[in-house]
Design an enzyme around this catalytic site. Structure first.
Site, PDB file in Angstrom:
ATOM      1  N   VAL A   1       7.344  -2.232   7.356  1.00  0.00           N
ATOM      2  CA  VAL A   1       7.331  -0.774   7.377  1.00  0.00           C
ATOM      3  C   VAL A   1       7.952  -0.257   6.084  1.00  0.00           C
ATOM      4  CG1 VAL A   1       8.071   1.310   8.583  1.00  0.00           C
ATOM      5  CG2 VAL A   1       7.487  -0.758   9.890  1.00  0.00           C
ATOM      6  N   LYS A   2       7.171   0.487   5.341  1.00  0.00           N
ATOM      7  CA  LYS A   2       7.622   1.007   4.049  1.00  0.00           C
ATOM      8  C   LYS A   2       8.283   2.362   4.277  1.00  0.00           C
ATOM      9  CE  LYS A   2       5.743   0.970  -0.664  1.00  0.00           C
ATOM     10  NZ  LYS A   2       4.467   0.972  -1.428  1.00  0.00           N
ATOM     11  N   VAL A   3       9.541   2.470   3.869  1.00  0.00           N
ATOM     12  CA  VAL A   3      10.355   3.652   4.148  1.00  0.00           C
ATOM     13  C   VAL A   3      10.893   4.216   2.837  1.00  0.00           C
ATOM     14  CG1 VAL A   3      12.382   4.493   5.383  1.00  0.00           C
ATOM     15  CG2 VAL A   3      11.024   2.645   6.370  1.00  0.00           C
TER      16      VAL A   3
ATOM     17  N   SER B   1       3.117  -1.068   4.961  1.00  0.00           N
ATOM     18  CA  SER B   1       2.443   0.151   5.417  1.00  0.00           C
ATOM     19  C   SER B   1       3.480   1.266   5.467  1.00  0.00           C
ATOM     20  CB  SER B   1       1.834  -0.081   6.803  1.00  0.00           C
ATOM     21  OG  SER B   1       1.145   1.057   7.254  1.00  0.00           O
TER      22      SER B   1
ATOM     23  N   THR C   1       0.851  -1.178   0.000  1.00  0.00           N
ATOM     24  CA  THR C   1       0.000   0.000   0.000  1.00  0.00           C
ATOM     25  C   THR C   1       0.897   1.241   0.000  1.00  0.00           C
ATOM     26  OG1 THR C   1      -0.108   0.250   2.417  1.00  0.00           O
ATOM     27  CG2 THR C   1      -1.723  -1.234   1.386  1.00  0.00           C
TER      28      THR C   1
END
Length: 216
Positions: free
Chosen positions: A82-84, A56, A27
């Site tokens: 965790v999307k960074v 996310s 996402t």
């Protein structure tokens, strides 16, 4: 190769998960905004459907904000990644998350150098955006080939997630190159399923069967 869906739409996720071939979900803020719900609510809803990785994305651009958001996301479920963003601050966050055993997905990667840095920082996944490179007349698949080769040269554990997929050919080429994951919008997954010769063949079989079914 694993197949991820790039969507936050629950109906689409339920539909394609029922096919048994969806391994995870990616996402981003745009996809969440399109759904008109809070990030936490939607991600938690998705975790009830998908057992594989669910990305996310953090919204903060400063380190403290990224860490706070990422640690919060990681508490929602054990399959949250965790999307960074691929920035210097993002790399710092990834390094810290890695030490805390929080899984990460480094996004908006457009060069081999960026992919190497993400792997060195300890990223779980790296997301090169091939479609956006193609849009500016660069070769997105060449980037995937280079990243896969270099990761294998140095035995990096980071997996290559091919993002910004625009059509089935992107998926096929990524698979030929040995990419680990391809994330795609539902429309591309639909295109992978269908072929006009398959449709024509089914129609012919059924038409022929109609001619003889009463004789069975």
């Amino acid at each position: 190769m694993q197949f991820f869906l790039d969507t936050a739409n629950l109906e689409d996720i339920k539909k394609y998960a029922s096919w048994g071939i969806v391994d995870g979900i990616t996402t981003n803020p745009s996809l969440i905004a399109k759904e008109g719900v809070s990030l936490e609510k939607r991600i938690k809803e998705i975790t009830k459907i998908i057992r594989g990785p669910i990305s996310s994305e953090v919204i903060s651009t400063d380190l403290d904000g990224m860490l706070k958001e990422g640690r919060t996301y990681a508490k929602w479920a054990n399959n949250i990644y965790v999307k960074v963003p691929m920035t210097a601050t993002g790399l710092q966050a990834v390094k810290i998350f890695s030490k805390e055993s929080i899984k990460t997905n480094v996004t908006l990667v457009f060069s081999v150098g960026q992919a190497i840095l993400a792997a060195k920082a300890g990223a779980t996944l790296v997301s090169p955006f091939i479609g956006r490179l193609d849009d500016i007349s660069e070769d997105g698949m060449a980037l995937i080939a280079d990243i896969v080769k270099i990761y294998r040269n140095y035995d990096f554990k980071t997996k290559v997630l091919v993002a910004s997929v625009r059509h089935p050919r992107h998926v096929i080429e990524a698979a030929k190159l040995g990419a680990d994951i391809s994330t795609m919008p539902p429309a591309v997954l639909e295109q992978l399923v269908h072929h006009p010769l398959t449709d024509a063949g089914i129609k012919k079989f059924l038409d022929d069967w109609e001619k003889v079914k009463d004789k069975q």
